[in-house]
Design a protein around this motif. Structure first.
Motif, mmCIF file in Angstrom:
data_model
loop_
_atom_site.group_PDB
_atom_site.id
_atom_site.type_symbol
_atom_site.label_atom_id
_atom_site.label_comp_id
_atom_site.label_asym_id
_atom_site.label_seq_id
_atom_site.Cartn_x
_atom_site.Cartn_y
_atom_site.Cartn_z
ATOM 1 N N VAL A 465 0.861 -1.187 0.000
ATOM 2 C CA VAL A 465 0.000 0.000 0.000
ATOM 3 C C VAL A 465 0.897 1.236 0.000
ATOM 4 O O VAL A 465 1.739 1.395 0.893
ATOM 5 N N PRO A 466 0.791 2.094 -1.012
ATOM 6 C CA PRO A 466 1.647 3.296 -1.041
ATOM 7 C C PRO A 466 1.272 4.268 0.074
ATOM 8 O O PRO A 466 0.129 4.295 0.535
ATOM 9 N N ASP A 467 2.245 5.069 0.485
ATOM 10 C CA ASP A 467 2.011 6.078 1.521
ATOM 11 C C ASP A 467 1.409 7.318 0.873
ATOM 12 O O ASP A 467 2.091 8.070 0.177
ATOM 13 N N ALA A 475 -5.258 12.474 -6.279
ATOM 14 C CA ALA A 475 -3.927 11.923 -6.517
ATOM 15 C C ALA A 475 -3.739 10.620 -5.762
ATOM 16 O O ALA A 475 -3.144 9.664 -6.268
ATOM 17 N N ALA A 476 -4.255 10.558 -4.531
ATOM 18 C CA ALA A 476 -4.136 9.333 -3.737
ATOM 19 C C ALA A 476 -4.893 8.189 -4.398
ATOM 20 O O ALA A 476 -4.410 7.057 -4.458
ATOM 21 N N ARG A 477 -6.093 8.480 -4.904
ATOM 22 C CA ARG A 477 -6.878 7.447 -5.573
ATOM 23 C C ARG A 477 -6.131 6.902 -6.792
ATOM 24 O O ARG A 477 -6.069 5.689 -7.025
ATOM 25 N N ALA A 482 -3.200 2.551 -9.420
ATOM 26 C CA ALA A 482 -2.075 2.200 -10.285
ATOM 27 C C ALA A 482 -1.432 0.880 -9.883
ATOM 28 O O ALA A 482 -0.797 0.227 -10.712
ATOM 29 N N VAL A 483 -1.571 0.480 -8.612
ATOM 30 C CA VAL A 483 -1.042 -0.808 -8.159
ATOM 31 C C VAL A 483 -2.170 -1.817 -7.968
ATOM 32 O O VAL A 483 -2.093 -2.714 -7.134
ATOM 33 N N SER A 513 1.215 -5.476 2.399
ATOM 34 C CA SER A 513 1.127 -6.165 1.108
ATOM 35 C C SER A 513 -0.297 -6.671 0.871
ATOM 36 O O SER A 513 -0.863 -7.344 1.727
ATOM 37 N N LEU A 514 -0.846 -6.357 -0.302
ATOM 38 C CA LEU A 514 -2.210 -6.752 -0.653
ATOM 39 C C LEU A 514 -2.236 -7.401 -2.030
ATOM 40 O O LEU A 514 -1.370 -7.135 -2.878
ATOM 41 N N LYS A 515 -3.239 -8.250 -2.260
ATOM 42 C CA LYS A 515 -3.457 -8.859 -3.558
ATOM 43 C C LYS A 515 -4.128 -7.846 -4.487
ATOM 44 O O LYS A 515 -4.820 -6.939 -4.034
#
Length: 654
Positions: A465-467, A475-477, A482-483, A513-515
């Motif tokens: 999960v990005p910070d 921008a956060a969305r 994007a991942v 970490s996420l699927k």
């Protein structure tokens, strides 16, 4: 009553394609029907689970995985799966329909088989199971009920040597590394055929199937299983404690080679058995050769035409082999694998061929010999060149799937082959840097010294999960999507440090970490909070309550034991100086006051002892009187009076 007529699914068309025509069998978990595929105009078998199992998530998942598992086993001795889907919420599989009966039905009818028939059936069983082992799967439930004997082209199933055998229920198979008990803790095997290691520690690998196949061979030869008992657990533990007896001890006259084969396959120590079904298949083929041609020749010679009446007539007698000649009219569902060269018997050597009478000493005969030799050399040269171009320069590709990268490189190198790597693929089941796929596939042809292209597993697909704390919502969305993560916007939150409209927090937190497809909930800042939380710790509850209510907060009080004075605030849930919404709840911990002490009786005690007893109870002693070392004649407060700690107790000593 005819249960087929009573079945409500009979006549139903599923998925607009499969019209159910009859019921084949009903088990504890699912029912198997015959159906007509109206699109392809063929008969299929349709397996659908019972409604009582639809709520069992683990069973439904395992049932659905059955189609994927069998789809990996493309082999003529494995019952094929054509399709899968759901009907009224119930998962179903569409499978190959095999005309014939189970091996259990045959044994019920005939009790036992002769050695040649038993070995013929076992060879095809092991060929199917070996395909599963090469794919890294273990069947775990090899038994006669899961072996289908299809009708032979010669008619019916009386000729078992010519029949086609197919192994079913590979849906119970698992990756070898993940073999274990099922969700209920029960063994996923039938106790009459269960291997000792499944009973003792629940572990299964390819040798577990070898053991069960050995028990099936024992039953085909003797008409019974080796162990029996009143309770299933009793039978299971007999496999652990006892060796399987020799078949010849039950049926006299059976060859020793069959005793040895059963003994090797059913060793209690897995390390003493053949390593997998392929290794056992090789041993069975050797045993069939060792049995001799007698059993087969007797049956075949009965088919040789009677000798002509003329005394000088010559009849051609077909060569005796242990395998039957290919049958041209064998239907598509009954295609057999190509016979192994090891199982072919050689023809009896005959006299050398000649090309005509040779008269030594004549020039013409010598010229004829030279000409014949030249023609023969040219033929051999052409045949040799053709063989090299079409077959000789190729070798069989080794099985590299499920090996680590280092193991695959070493094994391919030992075979004179090189490996290259294509793009990796993510896998939830295969560890990173383990071979997922290979081109060409195992057993396919590859040029000697050529290369095999490997696809390595990248391991499970996971993204941290990005910070995005402090980042604007849009921008956060975008950064989360994007991942390959989904975004859910939670309730807003006031923040003194994060500006309004920016992300205050994520759930899960950054770095988790996420699927792909997992959801991240983001909390957006509503700006600075309108209310400041005052510090009321150490104040009387009445004063604190008034101050907090004046600030627009809702006060909740909880009294706790404390050495602090009674009604004094000793803690607050919202930190002083932080912001809070209007009417936000704040919890206050309020002291009940120090615990009280019961004044003991010290009258008639020596004054030093009375003073010491009071001090041990956290009370202060005030000694008065004419003799401090005398006897206490009076105390105040009197005995049994509850007082606060450090209360002064006056004692008069005389």
């Amino acid at each position: 009553m005819d249960t087929t007529v009573a079945d409500t699914l009979i006549g139903t068309t599923i998925d607009g394609r499969y019209r159910i025509t009859g019921r084949v069998a009903r088990g504890g978990m699912a029912t198997v029907y015959t159906a007509t595929d109206e699109r392809l105009e063929r008969t299929v078998a349709l397996k659908i689970i019972h409604p009582s199992q639809a709520t069992n998530v683990h069973f439904v998942d395992r049932f659905t995985d059955e189609a994927k598992t069998i789809a990996r086993l493309t082999h003529p001795n494995v019952v094929a799966v054509y399709d899968q889907g759901r009907h009224q919420g119930l998962p179903y599989l569409v499978m190959e329909y095999v005309q014939g009966r189970t091996l259990r039905d045959l044994l019920t009818q005939r009790r036992r088989l002769n050695p040649v028939e038993a070995c013929a059936i076992l060879e095809q069983m092991l060929a199917a199971i070996a395909a599963a082992h090469r794919a890294g799967l273990v069947h775990r439930d090899v038994k006669p009920e899961n072996v289908l004997v299809a009708e032979a082209p010669s008619g019916g199933i009386a000729n078992l040597v010519d029949s086609v055998v197919k192994v079913a229920d590979f849906g119970l198979a698992r990756a070898v590394e993940a073999s274990a008990a099922d969700d209920s803790g029960q063994l996923m095997a039938t106790v009459a055929y269960v291997a000792p290691e499944l009973v003792t520690d629940g572990h299964a690998d390819a040798r577990t199937d070898v053991y069960s196949a050995g028990i099936v061979l024992f039953e085909m030869l003797t008409g019974r299983v080796p162990f029996d008992g009143a309770e299933p657990v009793e039978v299971a533990w007999q496999h652990v404690d006892n060796d399987v007896p020799a078949p010849s001890s039950i049926v006299k006259g059976l060859p020793n080679t069959l005793d040895d084969l059963v003994a090797r396959a059913t060793r209690r120590d897995p390390g003493a058995r053949p390593t997998d079904a392929g290794a056992m298949l090789a041993e069975v083929q050797v045993v069939r050769d060792d049995l001799g041609a007698a059993n087969v020749e007797t049956a075949l010679l009965r088919q040789v035409p009677a000798r002509p009446r003329q005394a000088d007539a010559t009849a051609l007698v077909p060569a005796i082999t242990t395998t039957m000649a290919p049958v041209q009219d064998r239907p598509a569902w009954a295609r057999l694998p190509q016979p192994n060269a090891r199982t072919q018997r050689r023809r009896a050597p005959g006299p050398p061929a000649t090309f005509g009478p040779v008269r030594p000493g004549r020039f013409g005969d010598r010229r004829r010999i030279v000409l014949m030799a030249t023609v023969a050399l040219m033929v051999f040269t052409v045949l040799g060149s053709t063989w090299w171009v079409t077959l000789g320069r190729y070798v069989e590709a080794p099985q590299l799937v499920n090996m680590t990268k280092a193991q695959a490189e070493a094994y391919a190198g030992s075979e004179g082959l090189t490996v290259t790597y294509g793009d990796g693929k993510y896998s939830e089941r295969v560890d990173k840097d383990v071979v997922l796929e290979q081109r060409p596939a195992a057993t396919e042809r590859v040029i000697r010294g050529g290369e095999i292209i490997l696809t390595l597993s990248l391991g499970p697909e996971r993204y941290p999960v990005p910070d995005v704390v402090g980042t604007e919502l849009a921008a956060a969305r975008g950064e989360l999507e994007a991942v390959k993560l989904k975004v859910k916007e939670g309730d807003g939150q006031f923040s003194d440090t994060v500006p309004e409209g920016a992300v205050v927090a994520t759930d899960p937190k950054a770095g988790t970490s996420l699927k792909p497809g997992d959801t991240v909930t983001i909390t957006v800042s509503k700006g600075r909070s309108p209310t400041r939380v005052p510090n009321v710790v150490g104040k009387n509850i009445n004063e604190a309550r008034g101050e907090l209510q004046e600030a627009g907060l809702t006060v909740v009080e909880e009294y706790k034991d404390s050495n602090e004075p009674a009604d004094q605030v000793i803690g607050q849930s919202l930190k002083a100086g932080t912001g809070a919404e209007t009417d936000a709840e704040i919890k206050l911990d309020v002291s009940k006051g120090p615990p009280q002490v019961i004044v003991p009786r010290v009258v008639d005690l020596p004054c030093p002892q009375a003073q010491q007893q009071l001090q041990s109870l956290n009370l202060r002693a005030n000694v008065q009187g004419l003799n401090p070392n005398g006897v206490a004649r009076f105390q105040n407060p009197p005995e049994n009076t509850p007082v606060a700690p450090q209360t002064e107790v006056v004692i008069q000593c005389f």
